[in-house]
Design an enzyme around this catalytic site. Structure first.
Site, PDB file in Angstrom:
ATOM      1  N   CYS A 199       2.664   6.089   4.308  1.00  0.00           N
ATOM      2  CA  CYS A 199       2.152   5.380   5.489  1.00  0.00           C
ATOM      3  C   CYS A 199       0.849   6.031   5.976  1.00  0.00           C
ATOM      4  CB  CYS A 199       3.200   5.396   6.602  1.00  0.00           C
ATOM      5  SG  CYS A 199       2.610   4.554   8.076  1.00  0.00           S
ATOM      6  N   ASN A 215       2.719  -0.817  -7.186  1.00  0.00           N
ATOM      7  CA  ASN A 215       2.477  -1.610  -5.969  1.00  0.00           C
ATOM      8  C   ASN A 215       0.987  -1.624  -5.634  1.00  0.00           C
ATOM      9  OD1 ASN A 215       2.517  -0.792  -2.565  1.00  0.00           O
ATOM     10  ND2 ASN A 215       3.134  -2.813  -3.238  1.00  0.00           N
ATOM     11  N   PRO A 228       8.547  -2.784   1.758  1.00  0.00           N
ATOM     12  CA  PRO A 228       8.804  -2.651   3.195  1.00  0.00           C
ATOM     13  C   PRO A 228       7.539  -3.019   3.963  1.00  0.00           C
ATOM     14  CG  PRO A 228       8.523  -0.471   2.192  1.00  0.00           C
ATOM     15  CD  PRO A 228       8.465  -1.486   1.079  1.00  0.00           C
TER      16      PRO A 228
HETATM   17  C1  LIG Z   1       1.962  -5.071   7.988  1.00  0.00           C
HETATM   18  C2  LIG Z   1       2.345  -4.012   6.987  1.00  0.00           C
HETATM   19  C3  LIG Z   1       3.421  -3.199   7.222  1.00  0.00           C
HETATM   20  C4  LIG Z   1       3.777  -2.201   6.294  1.00  0.00           C
HETATM   21  N1  LIG Z   1       4.871  -1.426   6.528  1.00  0.00           N
HETATM   22  C5  LIG Z   1       5.257  -0.497   5.620  1.00  0.00           C
HETATM   23  C6  LIG Z   1       6.431   0.292   5.813  1.00  0.00           C
HETATM   24  O1  LIG Z   1       7.151   0.173   6.823  1.00  0.00           O
HETATM   25  N2  LIG Z   1       6.736   1.201   4.845  1.00  0.00           N
HETATM   26  C7  LIG Z   1       5.978   1.366   3.725  1.00  0.00           C
HETATM   27  O2  LIG Z   1       6.298   2.193   2.874  1.00  0.00           O
HETATM   28  N3  LIG Z   1       4.877   0.631   3.509  1.00  0.00           N
HETATM   29  C8  LIG Z   1       4.519  -0.300   4.430  1.00  0.00           C
HETATM   30  N4  LIG Z   1       3.424  -1.079   4.175  1.00  0.00           N
HETATM   31  C9  LIG Z   1       2.750  -0.982   2.875  1.00  0.00           C
HETATM   32  C10 LIG Z   1       3.355  -1.998   1.879  1.00  0.00           C
HETATM   33  O3  LIG Z   1       4.701  -1.715   1.616  1.00  0.00           O
HETATM   34  C11 LIG Z   1       2.572  -2.001   0.550  1.00  0.00           C
HETATM   35  O4  LIG Z   1       2.628  -0.708   0.004  1.00  0.00           O
HETATM   36  C12 LIG Z   1       1.105  -2.407   0.719  1.00  0.00           C
HETATM   37  O5  LIG Z   1       0.984  -3.526   1.577  1.00  0.00           O
HETATM   38  C13 LIG Z   1       0.456  -2.714  -0.633  1.00  0.00           C
HETATM   39  O6  LIG Z   1       1.124  -3.759  -1.294  1.00  0.00           O
HETATM   40  P1  LIG Z   1       0.567  -5.287  -1.302  1.00  0.00           P
HETATM   41  O7  LIG Z   1      -0.860  -5.223  -1.789  1.00  0.00           O
HETATM   42  O8  LIG Z   1       1.486  -6.022  -2.208  1.00  0.00           O
HETATM   43  O9  LIG Z   1       0.628  -5.755   0.143  1.00  0.00           O
HETATM   44  C14 LIG Z   1       3.020  -2.035   5.109  1.00  0.00           C
HETATM   45  C15 LIG Z   1       1.922  -2.866   4.879  1.00  0.00           C
HETATM   46  C16 LIG Z   1       1.569  -3.846   5.788  1.00  0.00           C
HETATM   47  C17 LIG Z   1       0.390  -4.726   5.502  1.00  0.00           C
END
Ligand SMILES: Cc1cc2nc3c(=O)[nH]c(=O)nc-3n(C[C@H](O)[C@H](O)[C@H](O)COP(=O)(O)O)c2cc1C
Length: 309
Positions: A100, A200, A16
């Site tokens: 979050c 993740n 997400p």
């Molecule tokens: C712009 C942005 C918005 C995000 N929104 C959410 C969200 O709505 N819900 C959530 O659980 N995590 C949210 N996250 C966290 C991501 O789901 C994820 O856990 C985090 O980016 C780490 O994974 P990655 O290294 O693959 O990006 C958000 C991250 C970013 C950068």
């Protein structure tokens, strides 16, 4: 992997991402192979008040399957009510946001703040589980900070409270989104529970996802930022996309947007997505300038059709 009764065709999941994972982008990622897509986080209050912007975020289509809706909130009763409301909508899984780090969310005791109030977190999970027939998952972090790495205990609590699977973002609240995710915690969480664990944090390629599963034993992986402007990441052999691959993916993305969103109102969001397809490649900055200069969706689409392959 399987989450409750839901069988995923691919253990690579789109994370997400508030502001990005709208229906067109989620659908695009499923077309490229993502085994599950998750909505942007949705306020339980917005849902119980039936606020139109919140209801719009539940939009899906039969081609998006399986689909998970992520709820956030800090009051067990309202989270339960929100889960009950979701029964009337097309969705396969309810996810609860307990990771979050944003101050506005934390101040209300929601998101990652729940990792510091595990009894309250357990009540929330139970209320959601008791008010839905869909599998319930929980997404959380390694802990609050490096002195408080609580994820394995938190994971056991979530399993006991009825969660069907867990997603662990291998960073603490104090890390925010910076530094390197520490995948070791994923292995520890996996060892501490009997339900499926999704890892993740800092997966930059399909191969990284395979490596995370091999190194930690997690059954699934969730990709966030690296999927933006790169939906092919959900496929094997996707490491060196050609310009043609990029243009084809963006063209399909631009085909999907007006089918599900008001393309006039989401021009800014569309340009933000579109520019990402050309980050870090030779000539990319000129392409991005053309994208950002477009004054309408039609103009943007016209521009993309002129890009040389
Ligand atoms: C712009 C942005 C918005 C995000 N929104 C959410 C969200 O709505 N819900 C959530 O659980 N995590 C949210 N996250 C966290 C991501 O789901 C994820 O856990 C985090 O980016 C780490 O994974 P990655 O290294 O693959 O990006 C958000 C991250 C970013 C950068």
């Amino acid at each position: 992997m399987r989450i409750g009764s839901i069988q995923l065709r691919n253990p690579f999941i789109l994370a997400p991402l508030a502001g990005y994972t709208d229906l067109p982008f989620r659908l695009l990622c499923q077309e490229y192979g993502a085994g599950l897509t998750v909505s942007e986080m949705i306020s339980c209050h917005g849902l119980t008040y039936c606020q139109p912007p919140t209801i719009q975020m539940l939009a899906t289509t039969p081609a998006e399957q399986p689909f998970s809706v992520q709820l956030f909130g800090a009051e067990p009763g309202i989270m339960g009510d929100a889960a009950a409301i979701l029964s009337d909508y097309h969705l396969d899984i309810i996810d609860i946001n307990m990771g979050c780090p944003v101050r506005k969310v934390i101040k209300k005791g929601a998101g990652c703040a729940l990792m510091r109030t595990p009894e309250l977190a357990a009540q929330i999970i139970r209320q959601v589980v008791n008010n839905t027939d869909r599998p319930v998952t929980v997404k959380f972090r390694s802990g609050w900070n490096h002195q408080e790495i609580s994820a394995p205990r938190f994971a056991q609590m979530a399993e006991d409270a009825g969660a069907a699977a867990l997603t662990i973002h291998a960073r603490t609240w104090s890390d925010g989104f910076s530094g390197q995710a520490d995948w070791q915690i994923i292995r520890k969480v996996k060892k501490s529970v009997n339900i499926p664990v999704i890892g993740n944090g800092d997966i930059h390629s399909y191969e990284d996802g395979l490596r995370m599963m091999a190194e930690t034993g997690c059954q699934g992986v969730m990709i966030g930022r690296a999927a933006l402007g790169a939906p092919w990441i959900f496929q094997p052999q996707s490491a060196s996309p050609t310009l043609a691959t990029r243009i084809a993916a963006l063209s399909r993305h631009l085909e999907l947007i007006p089918q599900f969103m008001d393309s006039k109102r989401c021009l800014g969001r569309t340009k933000n997505h579109a520019g990402r397809y050309f980050k870090g490649i030779p000539g990319g900055s000129i392409i991005r300038q053309k994208i950002y200069a477009a004054t309408s969706f039609q103009e943007l689409r016209g521009q993309v059709s002129t890009f040389d392959i």
